[in-house]
Motif scaffolding. Sequence first.
Motif, PDB file in Angstrom:
ATOM      1  N   HIS A 172     -35.026  14.729 -14.089  1.00 45.23           N
ATOM      2  CA  HIS A 172     -35.818  14.690 -15.313  1.00 45.23           C
ATOM      3  C   HIS A 172     -36.176  13.249 -15.647  1.00 45.23           C
ATOM      4  CE1 HIS A 172     -36.455  14.744 -19.732  1.00 45.23           C
ATOM      5  NE2 HIS A 172     -36.969  15.933 -19.511  1.00 45.23           N
TER       6      HIS A 172
ATOM      7  N   PHE B 182     -41.115  15.187 -17.965  1.00 45.59           N
ATOM      8  CA  PHE B 182     -41.322  16.152 -16.885  1.00 45.59           C
ATOM      9  C   PHE B 182     -40.034  16.340 -16.098  1.00 45.59           C
ATOM     10  CE2 PHE B 182     -42.575  11.976 -15.371  1.00 45.59           C
ATOM     11  CZ  PHE B 182     -41.941  11.865 -14.147  1.00 45.59           C
TER      12      PHE B 182
ATOM     13  N   MET C 255     -47.824  18.349  -9.332  1.00 41.66           N
ATOM     14  CA  MET C 255     -48.009  17.830 -10.687  1.00 41.66           C
ATOM     15  C   MET C 255     -49.409  17.234 -10.782  1.00 41.66           C
ATOM     16  SD  MET C 255     -44.812  18.216 -11.936  1.00 41.66           S
ATOM     17  CE  MET C 255     -44.577  17.094 -13.302  1.00 41.66           C
TER      18      MET C 255
ATOM     19  N   ARG D  17     -48.528  17.161 -15.946  1.00 39.69           N
ATOM     20  CA  ARG D  17     -48.008  18.517 -16.136  1.00 39.69           C
ATOM     21  C   ARG D  17     -47.906  19.233 -14.793  1.00 39.69           C
ATOM     22  NH1 ARG D  17     -52.313  22.152 -15.883  1.00 39.69           N
ATOM     23  NH2 ARG D  17     -54.389  21.161 -15.962  1.00 39.69           N
TER      24      ARG D  17
END
Length: 555
Positions: free
Chosen positions: A4, A18, A504, A520
Amino acid sequence: MLAHMTISNFAIVKTLQFELKPGMTTITGETGAGKSIAIDALGLCLGDRAEASMVRPNEDKAEISAAFLLANNQAARRWLEDNELIDGEECILRRVITKEGRSRGFINGSPVPASQQKALGQLLINIHGQHAHQQLMRPEYQQQMLDQYAGHHLLIDRTRSAYQRWRQAHNELKRLTQSRDENEAQKQLLQYQVKELDELALGEEEFSEIEEEHKRLSNSGELAISSQTALSVLYDNDDGNALQLLQLACQEVNNLGEYDSSLSAIPQMLEEAIIQVQEASQELRSYLDNLDMDPHRLIYLEERLTKIMSMARKHYVMPAELYQKHHDLLKELENLDCSDERLEDMAANVENLRQQCIEAAEKLSKSRQRYAKELDQKITESMHMLSMEHGEFEIALTSDPERMLSPLGYDSINFLVSTNPGQPLQPLGKVASGGELSRISLAIQVITAQKVETPSLIFDEVDVGISGPTAAIVGKMLRKLGKSTQVMCVTHLPQVAGCGHQQMFVAKKTTDGQTETQMRPLSTDDRIAELARLLGGSEITERTLANAKELLVAA
């Protein structure tokens, strides 16, 4: 692995969070959207240099944190335990940079210097930058790549340690040899000073003893007169002395106790005084009988004191410190004593340490030769796969123990390549074109990455200069690597992006005059649309969508 990341107020990023998964993750986006920002931010958590310009405009500070899972990373766990920073199965690296350019680093909440973050970061993740192919032409980087693939860290450590011991001994011998002539004058002075003090032969407590005896002898007349006078007053004067007076007083008060009990103790006190006077008189008589008034002894003592005080002034110390000064000069002279025999012994030791260093370097060199042949074959095969059918790769090792001995051994590493039939092997930078250099660099990085112990790898646009079928092969190589290692790849190639286990997307938007970057994860449909964009540019057709689906299916 990297699980993370949280980024706030970094460059053009306002807030960004993310999560990352195992396998291969590809990161795509339009040019200039900031695809490499997350990697730059991660670099700060890994100890890179911080600058005030990294803070988002009009913000007080930037903050980046990265969480790593330690389940399969024993090296990082040991490092954290050794530094008392372990905190469960997760490790959180955090970096805060102020707008003034000051920064603070944290590991699991504990403040640490950037050097510690860098040391731990090397065990957590390995970043391959987009300019790695330029570094590849540097001999020291080539050696680093070979050693990284070979994994012979213990051999390097032993060689470095042996080299340091040899150089330290060699430098000490050189210093003593050079200083021998320079110190000869000082040595002669010390020898003269020590000889004078040897001849003086001063004992450790001699000065205080002589000083006391001299004081007694020089005042012996006064001592004799005063002692005789005191003896006469106490005992010897027939016309009256203290002893007679005390005896008379004792007789007078002897019977007073019968009339007044309060006076009964006085006779006993007078008797004790009589005994004290008698003993004092005996001591004085004995002292007078033994009083030394030898004038010859006094002359000797005066001469001895004069020599001691003169020598003390010469050495700028107090007379009582002269004995210690003598021993200090002896020790200093011993340290300056660079006899031929001592230098010969040191030279023999230096040569012995040099041989130990050469033996350690020889083992390291043999290991390099072994893995160089293995790497030659693998890189040559990868070149063939990457559309260089006639390519040939070879690592040339030149060894010279006499002239090239260093903490890393005595090998000179040179990557040689031939890309066309009949072309001789030549240094990498002289033969390969930009595209070929990128492909060779990528092949080397992928192959060597398989031997790296860190559980996460990042490739930042290392596929520059590659396209078409070659790009598809690169994607497959990275995906295969992702089966055993977490791989993150920033790319602009659809063939590479489609090979990711997940993808991503990085986008940049401007609102109210403020630019912000976002990232994202993409769903399957979103991935198809993004791959179609990479394939067809701004115009997405049914055909490009179909090609995008084929890329995902092929992966």
